[in-house]
Write a protein that holds these residues in place. Sequence first.
Motif, short mmCIF file in Angstrom:
data_model
loop_
_atom_site.label_atom_id
_atom_site.label_comp_id
_atom_site.label_asym_id
_atom_site.label_seq_id
_atom_site.Cartn_x
_atom_site.Cartn_y
_atom_site.Cartn_z
N ASP A 39 1.49 -1.05 -0.14
CA ASP A 39 -0.15 0.02 -0.01
C ASP A 39 1.21 1.47 -0.03
N LEU A 40 0.65 2.60 0.24
CA LEU A 40 1.19 3.70 -0.23
C LEU A 40 1.89 3.69 1.09
N LYS A 41 1.93 3.08 2.13
CA LYS A 41 2.94 3.04 3.68
C LYS A 41 4.02 2.04 3.21
N GLY A 42 4.27 1.03 2.13
CA GLY A 42 4.40 -0.02 2.23
C GLY A 42 3.92 -1.75 2.80
N LYS A 43 3.00 -1.08 3.33
CA LYS A 43 3.09 -2.95 4.62
C LYS A 43 1.50 -3.11 3.17
N THR A 44 2.38 -4.38 2.81
CA THR A 44 2.25 -5.48 1.53
C THR A 44 0.70 -6.37 1.76
N HIS A 45 0.12 -6.41 0.98
CA HIS A 45 -1.74 -6.23 1.42
C HIS A 45 -1.30 -7.91 0.85
N VAL A 55 -14.58 -9.32 -1.42
CA VAL A 55 -13.45 -7.91 -1.97
C VAL A 55 -13.64 -6.77 -3.38
N LEU A 56 -13.51 -6.08 -3.78
CA LEU A 56 -13.64 -5.12 -4.25
C LEU A 56 -12.56 -5.06 -4.57
N VAL A 57 -11.86 -6.07 -5.54
CA VAL A 57 -10.23 -6.00 -6.81
C VAL A 57 -10.49 -4.68 -7.96
N GLN A 58 -9.88 -3.56 -7.74
CA GLN A 58 -9.74 -2.68 -9.06
C GLN A 58 -8.89 -1.93 -9.31
N PHE A 59 -8.66 -2.01 -10.90
CA PHE A 59 -7.65 -1.67 -11.22
C PHE A 59 -7.59 -0.03 -11.80
N TRP A 60 -6.71 0.94 -11.57
CA TRP A 60 -7.39 2.07 -11.96
C TRP A 60 -5.86 2.65 -11.87
N ALA A 61 -6.15 4.29 -12.93
CA ALA A 61 -4.95 5.13 -12.50
C ALA A 61 -4.89 6.85 -12.22
N THR A 62 -4.52 7.48 -11.87
CA THR A 62 -4.73 9.06 -12.05
C THR A 62 -5.32 9.56 -13.00
N TYR A 63 -4.93 9.26 -14.20
CA TYR A 63 -5.36 9.93 -15.13
C TYR A 63 -6.52 9.56 -16.10
N CYS A 64 -7.15 8.50 -15.47
CA CYS A 64 -7.81 8.01 -16.23
C CYS A 64 -9.54 8.47 -15.48
N PRO A 65 -10.12 9.10 -16.71
CA PRO A 65 -11.51 10.27 -15.29
C PRO A 65 -12.56 9.67 -15.12
N GLU A 95 1.71 4.06 -11.93
CA GLU A 95 2.34 5.17 -12.22
C GLU A 95 3.53 4.94 -10.42
N THR A 96 3.64 6.38 -10.15
CA THR A 96 4.65 6.72 -9.48
C THR A 96 4.18 6.86 -7.99
N VAL A 100 0.67 9.01 -7.26
CA VAL A 100 -0.29 8.57 -6.08
C VAL A 100 -0.59 9.71 -4.81
N GLU A 101 0.22 9.55 -4.79
CA GLU A 101 0.32 10.16 -3.18
C GLU A 101 -0.59 11.66 -2.99
N GLN A 102 0.25 12.58 -4.38
CA GLN A 102 -0.31 13.38 -5.28
C GLN A 102 -2.09 13.49 -5.31
N PHE A 103 -2.41 12.73 -5.64
CA PHE A 103 -4.28 12.18 -6.34
C PHE A 103 -4.53 11.93 -5.11
N VAL A 104 -4.46 11.68 -4.19
CA VAL A 104 -4.90 10.68 -2.86
C VAL A 104 -5.46 11.89 -2.20
N THR A 105 -4.07 12.83 -1.91
CA THR A 105 -4.68 14.28 -1.52
C THR A 105 -5.70 15.45 -1.34
N LYS A 106 -6.11 14.61 -3.23
CA LYS A 106 -7.13 15.87 -3.58
C LYS A 106 -8.41 14.87 -3.68
N VAL A 107 -8.34 13.43 -3.80
CA VAL A 107 -9.90 12.54 -3.87
C VAL A 107 -9.69 11.95 -2.40
N LYS A 108 -9.23 12.05 -1.95
CA LYS A 108 -9.42 11.39 -0.77
C LYS A 108 -10.40 9.94 -0.91
N PRO A 109 -9.66 9.56 -1.38
CA PRO A 109 -10.13 7.63 -1.21
C PRO A 109 -10.35 6.81 0.57
#
Length: 170
Positions: A39-45, A55-65, A95-96, A100-109
Amino acid sequence: MKYVSKFLALLIFSSTMAIAVADLKPYTGKLTPALQLPDLKGKTHNLQDYKNQVVLVQFWATYCPPCIKEMPSMNRLMQKMGDTPFTILAINMGETQNEVEQFVTKVKPEFTILMDESGESINQWQVFAAPSSFIIGADGKVHYTLYGGTEWDSDEIVSTLKKLAPANKE
Protein backbone atom coordinates in the motif's frame (compact mmCIF):
# COMPACT_ATOMS: atom_id res chain seq x y z
CA MET A 1 6.26 0.88 -16.94
CA LYS A 2 6.21 -0.94 -20.29
CA TYR A 3 2.68 -2.17 -19.54
CA VAL A 4 1.38 1.35 -19.06
CA SER A 5 2.04 2.49 -22.63
CA LYS A 6 0.05 -0.34 -24.18
CA PHE A 7 -2.94 0.63 -22.06
CA LEU A 8 -2.92 4.33 -22.87
CA ALA A 9 -5.09 3.89 -25.95
CA LEU A 10 -7.52 1.74 -23.96
CA LEU A 11 -7.61 4.27 -21.15
CA ILE A 12 -8.34 7.08 -23.55
CA PHE A 13 -11.16 5.02 -25.04
CA SER A 14 -12.58 4.09 -21.65
CA SER A 15 -12.33 7.69 -20.45
CA THR A 16 -14.91 8.70 -23.04
CA MET A 17 -17.50 6.29 -21.64
CA ALA A 18 -20.04 7.75 -19.23
CA ILE A 19 -20.43 6.27 -15.80
CA ALA A 20 -23.72 4.46 -15.38
CA VAL A 21 -24.97 1.64 -13.24
CA ALA A 22 -23.44 -1.21 -15.15
CA ASP A 23 -24.29 -4.85 -14.84
CA LEU A 24 -21.71 -7.00 -13.17
CA LYS A 25 -20.69 -9.79 -15.52
CA PRO A 26 -20.14 -13.34 -14.27
CA TYR A 27 -16.43 -14.16 -14.10
CA THR A 28 -15.41 -16.73 -16.71
CA GLY A 29 -11.86 -17.35 -15.51
CA LYS A 30 -11.07 -20.55 -13.69
CA LEU A 31 -8.89 -19.36 -10.81
CA THR A 32 -8.56 -16.22 -8.76
CA PRO A 33 -5.17 -14.71 -9.66
CA ALA A 34 -2.65 -14.13 -6.88
CA LEU A 35 -2.28 -10.61 -5.56
CA GLN A 36 0.41 -9.36 -3.22
CA LEU A 37 1.24 -5.65 -3.37
CA PRO A 38 2.28 -2.82 -1.04
CA ASP A 39 0.00 0.00 0.00
CA LEU A 40 1.08 3.66 0.07
CA LYS A 41 2.74 3.16 3.47
CA GLY A 42 4.70 0.12 2.31
CA LYS A 43 2.59 -2.52 4.07
CA THR A 44 2.16 -5.62 1.89
CA HIS A 45 -1.39 -6.83 1.31
CA ASN A 46 -2.02 -10.40 0.20
CA LEU A 47 -5.45 -11.22 -1.24
CA GLN A 48 -5.42 -14.50 0.70
CA ASP A 49 -5.55 -12.47 3.93
CA TYR A 50 -9.05 -11.31 2.98
CA LYS A 51 -10.78 -14.70 2.99
CA ASN A 52 -14.25 -14.62 4.51
CA GLN A 53 -14.73 -11.10 3.17
CA VAL A 54 -16.20 -9.72 -0.02
CA VAL A 55 -13.43 -7.87 -1.86
CA LEU A 56 -13.63 -5.38 -4.69
CA VAL A 57 -10.30 -5.49 -6.52
CA GLN A 58 -10.05 -2.57 -8.88
CA PHE A 59 -7.32 -1.53 -11.32
CA TRP A 60 -7.22 2.24 -11.89
CA ALA A 61 -5.02 5.20 -12.82
CA THR A 62 -4.90 8.86 -11.78
CA TYR A 63 -5.30 9.97 -15.42
CA CYS A 64 -8.44 7.87 -16.04
CA PRO A 65 -11.57 10.09 -15.82
CA PRO A 66 -14.04 7.21 -15.12
CA CYS A 67 -11.73 5.96 -12.36
CA ILE A 68 -11.73 9.38 -10.72
CA LYS A 69 -15.46 9.92 -11.17
CA GLU A 70 -16.47 6.64 -9.51
CA MET A 71 -14.25 6.93 -6.41
CA PRO A 72 -16.83 8.91 -4.37
CA SER A 73 -19.36 6.12 -5.02
CA MET A 74 -16.75 3.61 -3.81
CA ASN A 75 -16.46 5.59 -0.56
CA ARG A 76 -20.25 5.50 -0.22
CA LEU A 77 -20.24 1.76 -0.99
CA MET A 78 -17.94 1.20 1.99
CA GLN A 79 -20.58 2.87 4.20
CA LYS A 80 -23.56 1.07 2.62
CA MET A 81 -21.97 -2.34 3.19
CA GLY A 82 -22.40 -1.68 6.92
CA ASP A 83 -21.27 -4.61 9.05
CA THR A 84 -20.85 -6.91 6.04
CA PRO A 85 -17.21 -8.11 5.90
CA PHE A 86 -16.08 -6.06 2.90
CA THR A 87 -12.98 -4.29 1.62
CA ILE A 88 -11.78 -2.48 -1.47
CA LEU A 89 -8.28 -2.98 -2.82
CA ALA A 90 -7.69 -0.34 -5.49
CA ILE A 91 -4.54 -1.12 -7.49
CA ASN A 92 -2.84 1.76 -9.21
CA MET A 93 -1.58 0.71 -12.64
CA GLY A 94 2.07 1.58 -13.11
CA GLU A 95 2.32 5.11 -11.73
CA THR A 96 4.84 6.39 -9.21
CA GLN A 97 4.26 6.68 -5.48
CA ASN A 98 4.52 10.48 -5.74
CA GLU A 99 1.85 10.68 -8.47
CA VAL A 100 -0.56 8.53 -6.48
CA GLU A 101 0.04 10.32 -3.17
CA GLN A 102 -0.72 13.70 -4.81
CA PHE A 103 -3.92 12.27 -6.26
CA VAL A 104 -5.03 10.72 -2.95
CA THR A 105 -4.71 14.04 -1.10
CA LYS A 106 -7.20 15.57 -3.57
CA VAL A 107 -9.70 12.72 -4.04
CA LYS A 108 -9.53 11.24 -0.51
CA PRO A 109 -10.41 7.58 -1.10
CA GLU A 110 -11.52 5.83 2.09
CA PHE A 111 -10.24 2.45 0.97
CA THR A 112 -6.87 0.75 0.49
CA ILE A 113 -4.72 1.92 -2.41
CA LEU A 114 -2.14 -0.62 -3.58
CA MET A 115 0.87 0.19 -5.73
CA ASP A 116 1.89 -1.79 -8.80
CA GLU A 117 4.58 0.42 -10.31
CA SER A 118 5.89 -2.40 -12.52
CA GLY A 119 2.43 -3.24 -13.91
CA GLU A 120 3.02 -6.96 -13.31
CA SER A 121 -0.42 -7.63 -11.83
CA ILE A 122 -2.09 -6.17 -14.95
CA ASN A 123 -0.94 -9.21 -16.90
CA GLN A 124 -1.80 -11.69 -14.13
CA TRP A 125 -5.35 -10.36 -13.88
CA GLN A 126 -5.68 -9.90 -17.67
CA VAL A 127 -6.62 -6.25 -17.32
CA PHE A 128 -7.30 -4.54 -20.65
CA ALA A 129 -9.18 -1.38 -19.63
CA ALA A 130 -9.35 1.09 -16.80
CA PRO A 131 -11.10 0.85 -14.55
CA SER A 132 -11.25 -2.94 -14.37
CA SER A 133 -12.98 -4.42 -11.36
CA PHE A 134 -13.25 -7.91 -9.92
CA ILE A 135 -15.67 -8.97 -7.18
CA ILE A 136 -14.40 -11.73 -4.94
CA GLY A 137 -16.75 -13.56 -2.62
CA ALA A 138 -16.08 -14.71 0.94
CA ASP A 139 -15.10 -18.06 -0.62
CA GLY A 140 -12.01 -16.40 -2.17
CA LYS A 141 -13.24 -16.84 -5.75
CA VAL A 142 -13.87 -14.14 -8.35
CA HIS A 143 -17.62 -14.06 -9.04
CA TYR A 144 -18.06 -10.92 -11.15
CA THR A 145 -16.12 -8.50 -13.33
CA LEU A 146 -16.83 -5.02 -14.54
CA TYR A 147 -14.86 -3.08 -17.15
CA GLY A 148 -15.50 0.65 -17.09
CA GLY A 149 -16.93 2.98 -14.49
CA THR A 150 -20.11 2.60 -12.47
CA GLU A 151 -21.95 4.00 -9.48
CA TRP A 152 -20.78 1.42 -6.94
CA ASP A 153 -23.28 2.39 -4.26
CA SER A 154 -26.38 1.52 -6.29
CA ASP A 155 -28.89 -0.65 -4.43
CA GLU A 156 -28.50 -3.40 -7.03
CA ILE A 157 -24.72 -3.65 -6.63
CA VAL A 158 -24.88 -3.42 -2.82
CA SER A 159 -27.42 -6.26 -2.74
CA THR A 160 -25.31 -8.41 -5.08
CA LEU A 161 -22.18 -7.87 -2.98
CA LYS A 162 -23.94 -8.64 0.30
CA LYS A 163 -25.12 -11.97 -1.11
CA LEU A 164 -21.46 -13.01 -1.50
CA ALA A 165 -20.69 -12.46 2.20
CA PRO A 166 -20.37 -15.25 4.76
CA ALA A 167 -23.72 -16.64 5.94
CA ASN A 168 -25.38 -14.61 3.18
CA LYS A 169 -25.68 -11.55 5.44
CA GLU A 170 -27.97 -8.88 4.04
